[in-house]
Design a protein around this motif. Sequence first.
Motif, PDB file in Angstrom:
ATOM      1  N   ASP A   1       0.829  -1.206   0.000  1.00 14.82           N
ATOM      2  CA  ASP A   1       0.000   0.000   0.000  1.00 14.82           C
ATOM      3  C   ASP A   1       0.861   1.253   0.000  1.00 14.82           C
ATOM      4  OD1 ASP A   1      -2.438  -1.566   0.442  1.00 14.82           O
ATOM      5  OD2 ASP A   1      -1.713  -1.827   2.503  1.00 14.82           O
ATOM      6  N   ALA A   2       2.033   1.161   0.622  1.00 18.01           N
ATOM      7  CA  ALA A   2       2.880   2.336   0.804  1.00 18.01           C
ATOM      8  C   ALA A   2       4.341   1.910   0.890  1.00 18.01           C
ATOM      9  CB  ALA A   2       2.485   3.070   2.086  1.00 18.01           C
ATOM     10  N   VAL A   3       5.231   2.828   0.466  1.00 13.75           N
ATOM     11  CA  VAL A   3       6.660   2.534   0.519  1.00 13.75           C
ATOM     12  C   VAL A   3       7.451   3.759   0.960  1.00 13.75           C
ATOM     13  CG1 VAL A   3       6.613   0.764  -1.287  1.00 13.75           C
ATOM     14  CG2 VAL A   3       7.026   3.167  -1.913  1.00 13.75           C
ATOM     15  N   SER A   4       8.623   3.487   1.525  1.00 15.01           N
ATOM     16  CA  SER A   4       9.664   4.508   1.654  1.00 15.01           C
ATOM     17  C   SER A   4      10.599   4.349   0.467  1.00 15.01           C
ATOM     18  CB  SER A   4      10.467   4.316   2.943  1.00 15.01           C
ATOM     19  OG  SER A   4       9.769   4.769   4.070  1.00 15.01           O
ATOM     20  N   VAL A   5      11.027   5.491  -0.094  1.00  9.39           N
ATOM     21  CA  VAL A   5      11.995   5.471  -1.195  1.00  9.39           C
ATOM     22  C   VAL A   5      13.267   6.141  -0.681  1.00  9.39           C
ATOM     23  CG1 VAL A   5      12.523   6.274  -3.517  1.00  9.39           C
ATOM     24  CG2 VAL A   5      10.192   5.518  -2.951  1.00  9.39           C
ATOM     25  N   ALA A   6      14.342   5.344  -0.572  1.00  9.52           N
ATOM     26  CA  ALA A   6      15.600   5.839  -0.010  1.00  9.52           C
ATOM     27  C   ALA A   6      16.760   5.510  -0.936  1.00  9.52           C
ATOM     28  CB  ALA A   6      15.828   5.240   1.372  1.00  9.52           C
ATOM     29  N   VAL A   7      16.568   5.811  -2.214  1.00 10.47           N
ATOM     30  CA  VAL A   7      17.594   5.585  -3.235  1.00 10.47           C
ATOM     31  C   VAL A   7      18.361   6.891  -3.454  1.00 10.47           C
ATOM     32  CG1 VAL A   7      16.210   3.798  -4.354  1.00 10.47           C
ATOM     33  CG2 VAL A   7      15.969   6.184  -5.084  1.00 10.47           C
TER      34      VAL A   7
ATOM     35  N   LYS B   1       1.372   2.970  -9.797  1.00 13.28           N
ATOM     36  CA  LYS B   1       0.822   1.728  -9.237  1.00 13.28           C
ATOM     37  C   LYS B   1      -0.098   2.004  -8.048  1.00 13.28           C
ATOM     38  CE  LYS B   1       2.732  -1.809 -11.487  1.00 13.28           C
ATOM     39  NZ  LYS B   1       1.978  -3.006 -11.945  1.00 13.28           N
ATOM     40  N   ASN B   2      -0.445   3.298  -7.837  1.00  8.32           N
ATOM     41  CA  ASN B   2      -1.331   3.715  -6.741  1.00  8.32           C
ATOM     42  C   ASN B   2      -0.759   3.366  -5.359  1.00  8.32           C
ATOM     43  OD1 ASN B   2      -3.505   4.834  -8.343  1.00  8.32           O
ATOM     44  ND2 ASN B   2      -3.957   2.726  -8.944  1.00  8.32           N
ATOM     45  N   VAL B   3       0.533   3.529  -5.228  1.00 10.42           N
ATOM     46  CA  VAL B   3       1.212   3.278  -3.960  1.00 10.42           C
ATOM     47  C   VAL B   3       1.601   4.612  -3.330  1.00 10.42           C
ATOM     48  CG1 VAL B   3       3.294   2.292  -2.902  1.00 10.42           C
ATOM     49  CG2 VAL B   3       2.085   1.034  -4.700  1.00 10.42           C
ATOM     50  N   ASP B   4       1.271   4.800  -2.043  1.00 10.11           N
ATOM     51  CA  ASP B   4       1.653   6.007  -1.318  1.00 10.11           C
ATOM     52  C   ASP B   4       3.153   6.010  -1.067  1.00 10.11           C
ATOM     53  OD1 ASP B   4      -1.062   6.855  -1.074  1.00 10.11           O
ATOM     54  OD2 ASP B   4      -1.313   5.483   0.620  1.00 10.11           O
ATOM     55  N   VAL B   5       3.747   7.221  -0.987  1.00 10.22           N
ATOM     56  CA  VAL B   5       5.209   7.315  -0.943  1.00 10.22           C
ATOM     57  C   VAL B   5       5.699   8.247   0.158  1.00 10.22           C
ATOM     58  CG1 VAL B   5       7.257   8.090  -2.218  1.00 10.22           C
ATOM     59  CG2 VAL B   5       5.467   6.792  -3.404  1.00 10.22           C
ATOM     60  N   LEU B   6       6.665   7.747   0.929  1.00  7.03           N
ATOM     61  CA  LEU B   6       7.509   8.578   1.784  1.00  7.03           C
ATOM     62  C   LEU B   6       8.852   8.664   1.067  1.00  7.03           C
ATOM     63  CD1 LEU B   6       8.575  10.056   4.260  1.00  7.03           C
ATOM     64  CD2 LEU B   6       8.732   7.859   5.455  1.00  7.03           C
ATOM     65  N   LEU B   7       9.147   9.832   0.523  1.00  8.37           N
ATOM     66  CA  LEU B   7      10.327  10.026  -0.317  1.00  8.37           C
ATOM     67  C   LEU B   7      11.398  10.773   0.457  1.00  8.37           C
ATOM     68  CD1 LEU B   7      11.589   9.829  -3.191  1.00  8.37           C
ATOM     69  CD2 LEU B   7      10.456  12.010  -3.725  1.00  8.37           C
ATOM     70  N   GLU B   8      12.583  10.182   0.562  1.00  7.20           N
ATOM     71  CA  GLU B   8      13.652  10.831   1.306  1.00  7.20           C
ATOM     72  C   GLU B   8      13.982  12.182   0.680  1.00  7.20           C
ATOM     73  OE1 GLU B   8      15.403  11.031   3.904  1.00  7.20           O
ATOM     74  OE2 GLU B   8      14.400   9.340   4.860  1.00  7.20           O
ATOM     75  N   LYS B   9      14.502  13.073   1.520  1.00  3.59           N
ATOM     76  CA  LYS B   9      14.929  14.385   1.035  1.00  3.59           C
ATOM     77  C   LYS B   9      16.333  14.283   0.441  1.00  3.59           C
ATOM     78  CE  LYS B   9      18.303  15.151   3.809  1.00  3.59           C
ATOM     79  NZ  LYS B   9      19.656  15.407   3.330  1.00  3.59           N
ATOM     80  N   PRO B  10      16.708  15.199  -0.470  1.00  2.00           N
ATOM     81  CA  PRO B  10      15.847  16.154  -1.156  1.00  2.00           C
ATOM     82  C   PRO B  10      14.909  15.417  -2.100  1.00  2.00           C
ATOM     83  CG  PRO B  10      18.012  16.167  -2.143  1.00  2.00           C
ATOM     84  CD  PRO B  10      18.110  15.288  -0.928  1.00  2.00           C
TER      85      PRO B  10
ATOM     86  N   VAL C   1      -1.057   9.635  -0.880  1.00  2.00           N
ATOM     87  CA  VAL C   1      -0.307  10.286   0.190  1.00  2.00           C
ATOM     88  C   VAL C   1       1.151  10.423  -0.255  1.00  2.00           C
ATOM     89  CG1 VAL C   1       0.488  10.111   2.586  1.00  2.00           C
ATOM     90  CG2 VAL C   1      -1.832   9.380   1.961  1.00  2.00           C
ATOM     91  N   PHE C   2       1.665  11.651  -0.154  1.00  2.00           N
ATOM     92  CA  PHE C   2       3.022  11.953  -0.590  1.00  2.00           C
ATOM     93  C   PHE C   2       3.704  12.749   0.524  1.00  2.00           C
ATOM     94  CE2 PHE C   2       5.691  14.423  -3.967  1.00  2.00           C
ATOM     95  CZ  PHE C   2       6.809  13.691  -3.611  1.00  2.00           C
ATOM     96  N   GLN C   3       4.655  12.106   1.198  1.00  2.00           N
ATOM     97  CA  GLN C   3       5.386  12.748   2.286  1.00  2.00           C
ATOM     98  C   GLN C   3       6.863  12.808   1.919  1.00  2.00           C
ATOM     99  OE1 GLN C   3       4.412  11.494   6.299  1.00  2.00           O
ATOM    100  NE2 GLN C   3       6.521  11.760   6.996  1.00  2.00           N
ATOM    101  N   VAL C   4       7.515  13.909   2.281  1.00  2.00           N
ATOM    102  CA  VAL C   4       8.945  14.075   2.025  1.00  2.00           C
ATOM    103  C   VAL C   4       9.694  13.923   3.348  1.00  2.00           C
ATOM    104  CG1 VAL C   4      10.752  15.588   1.119  1.00  2.00           C
ATOM    105  CG2 VAL C   4       8.481  15.567   0.055  1.00  2.00           C
ATOM    106  N   GLY C   5      10.811  13.201   3.313  1.00  2.44           N
ATOM    107  CA  GLY C   5      11.506  12.806   4.529  1.00  2.44           C
ATOM    108  C   GLY C   5      12.405  13.851   5.147  1.00  2.44           C
ATOM    109  N   HIS C   6      11.825  14.981   5.537  1.00  2.00           N
ATOM    110  CA  HIS C   6      12.578  15.986   6.287  1.00  2.00           C
ATOM    111  C   HIS C   6      12.573  15.569   7.755  1.00  2.00           C
ATOM    112  CE1 HIS C   6      13.591  18.932   3.217  1.00  2.00           C
ATOM    113  NE2 HIS C   6      12.421  18.661   2.665  1.00  2.00           N
TER     114      HIS C   6
END
Length: 328
Positions: free
Chosen positions: A65-71, A86-95, A116-121
């Motif tokens: 349902d949701a992932v962290s992206v830390a690439v 793919k309709n997956v919510d994302v916690l995307l690392e900063k920047p 849901v789109f969150q940025v990892g600050h």
Amino acid sequence: MTKPIKTGVIGVGYLGRFHAQKYAAIEDVELVGVADIDPVQADAVSSECNCAAFYDFQDLLDHVDAVSVAVPTSLHHEIALRCFEKNVDVLLEKPMTVTLEEADELIAVADEKNLVFQVGHLERFNPAVVAMKPFLTTPAFIESNRISTFKRRGVDVDVVLDLMIHDIDIILTIIDSPLKTIHTVGAPVVTDTTDIANARLIFQNGATANITVSRISLTNVRKMRIFQPGSYINVDFANKKIMTIELRDELLESGMPKQNIAVESFAGKDALYDEIVHFVDHVRTRTKPDVSGVEGRNALEVVLRVIDQIREHQNLDLYKQIRSAAAK
């Protein structure tokens, strides 16, 4: 019983591994799997966190349902966009991205698909930062220092994009006024991008923020001081401590007002755990997180202005010649 949120982590190097550990520790969350192009790393983290390993992140997306992206930052846009498709919510690392155009596209797609789109600050969730909020009135001057020892991790981007973005994000939430002018200096020392930098941000209401960052120091310091009429706040990010000084009406013999000083420590708090819990809560409630793509973009816009201004005054060929001569 609450249905578990199925989660995953894409990119399980230094930081992504910690993301996986936090998901595995949260109630009503199932860490389905981790993905990394390095099979050895993917297998190691999957074994540690008792989940599946994927070597192509797209194979993970059908199961979560949701992932962290830390690439690495250069891949943020491409991978986050595939997740949204793919309709997956994302916690995307900063920047969040390398360019504003990439940021705008991710925000638009997430909004269009109600994702849901969150940025990892991460520093937003530092307990010392959370604790300072009730003491803020009308900040007039902010002094911020974020200096660290050299690490190979993160040197693919400018130190402004790697470190200063934390402080700029916080300052933009503290000062309720449009940014007026920026004055910068910076230089490459170890890498071919800026390794040490200073930026002075002046806002339309007169508030000023002076920010210094370095990744070539012999020590680690992460502190911010906030001065405002009648009070002063000292935030120690690294030690998760906050000191507040409030001026009283009575005067000392020197003529300086007497002070009420209070110190609070939050050593046992885990900012990354709180950040991921926040993300999961918004995935469950389908609401906008505190650090959405918009907030991530706002910080990125200022950071890119700082970087552009520093580069205007740099002679990179000269720096390379000096380094080459020193190495002989």
